[in-house]
Write a protein that holds these residues in place. Structure first.
Motif, PDB file in Angstrom:
ATOM      1  N   UNK A  54      37.019  44.712  36.966  1.00 29.68           N
ATOM      2  CA  UNK A  54      36.324  45.829  37.379  1.00 29.68           C
ATOM      3  C   UNK A  54      34.031  46.038  36.751  1.00 29.68           C
ATOM      4  N   UNK A  55      34.496  45.980  35.540  1.00 29.75           N
ATOM      5  CA  UNK A  55      32.671  45.758  35.162  1.00 29.75           C
ATOM      6  C   UNK A  55      32.129  45.199  34.975  1.00 29.75           C
ATOM      7  N   UNK A  56      32.876  43.675  35.741  1.00 31.85           N
ATOM      8  CA  UNK A  56      32.481  42.358  36.257  1.00 31.85           C
ATOM      9  C   UNK A  56      31.498  43.189  37.853  1.00 31.85           C
ATOM     10  N   UNK A  57      32.445  43.178  38.375  1.00 30.73           N
ATOM     11  CA  UNK A  57      32.372  44.028  39.706  1.00 30.73           C
ATOM     12  C   UNK A  57      31.220  44.807  39.840  1.00 30.73           C
ATOM     13  N   UNK A  58      31.609  45.822  39.190  1.00 34.59           N
ATOM     14  CA  UNK A  58      30.315  46.973  38.894  1.00 34.59           C
ATOM     15  C   UNK A  58      29.115  46.999  38.484  1.00 34.59           C
ATOM     16  N   UNK A  59      28.967  45.626  36.768  1.00 29.91           N
ATOM     17  CA  UNK A  59      28.137  44.876  37.109  1.00 29.91           C
ATOM     18  C   UNK A  59      26.665  43.655  38.129  1.00 29.91           C
ATOM     19  N   UNK A  60      27.728  43.824  39.048  1.00 35.19           N
ATOM     20  CA  UNK A  60      26.947  43.523  39.955  1.00 35.19           C
ATOM     21  C   UNK A  60      26.162  43.915  41.178  1.00 35.19           C
ATOM     22  N   UNK A  61      26.781  44.931  41.161  1.00 38.26           N
ATOM     23  CA  UNK A  61      26.493  45.941  42.754  1.00 38.26           C
ATOM     24  C   UNK A  61      25.515  47.189  41.868  1.00 38.26           C
ATOM     25  N   UNK A  62      25.663  47.553  40.590  1.00 36.67           N
ATOM     26  CA  UNK A  62      25.110  48.246  39.928  1.00 36.67           C
ATOM     27  C   UNK A  62      23.519  47.789  39.072  1.00 36.67           C
TER      28      UNK A  62
END
Length: 154
Positions: free
Chosen positions: A8-16
């Motif tokens: 989830x944090x990897x996804x958040x990093x990519x998006x943000x």
């Protein structure tokens, strides 16, 4: 459960933080105390064919940010984390894929942060990050991160 949080944090990093996708930064592992974030050399080379200092600094900064974010969110829920001070020493050129390794500070420092969050809703935490290639230290980074708890509901 930790694996899900890392994903989830990897996804958040990519998006943000769009830069991270272009330079290939990714959390490889987190065990509740230590975090490893990886980066390929190819998109992070400079004109000499070695690791670009800006990419290395971004990896170290983001690894510390991810560690603090995961550590606080596991213990206190949603949080906003930002770097407020950093220092970096480049010990040797990076010539291969590389990674940043960091651990949550000793329990006393972590408990001080959590107490500040409980009392004031904000606090600071200093984190050491080592950037290495082929298990050899190449860069030493120290960052101080400010943390603020986010309300869980609007």
């Amino acid at each position: 459960m930790l694996k899900d949080k890392v994903h989830q944090l990897n996804q958040r990093i990519l998006e943000q933080i769009p830069l991270t996708g272009g330079i290939g930064l990714e959390i490889a592992s987190y065990d509740g105390r230590e975090l490893i974030m990886t980066a390929p050399l190819a998109p992070n080379r400079n004109d000499k064919g070695t690791g670009f200092a800006g990419s290395i600094a971004a990896l170290a900064t983001l690894a510390g940010w991810a560690l603090v974010t995961l550590g606080v969110e596991e213990r206190r829920g949603p949080a906003e984390v930002a770097i407020c001070r950093s220092e970096i020493d480049y010990l040797r050129p990076i010539t291969a894929d590389f990674c940043a390794r960091c651990r949550l500070p000793e329990e006393e420092a972590l408990q001080d942060l959590l107490a500040d969050l409980d009392q004031k809703g904000r606090g600071r935490l200093k984190v050491a990050v080592v950037v290495e290639q082929k298990q050899t230290q190449a860069v030493i980074f120290s960052g101080t991160y400010v943390v603020r708890l986010r309300p869980c509901c609007p």
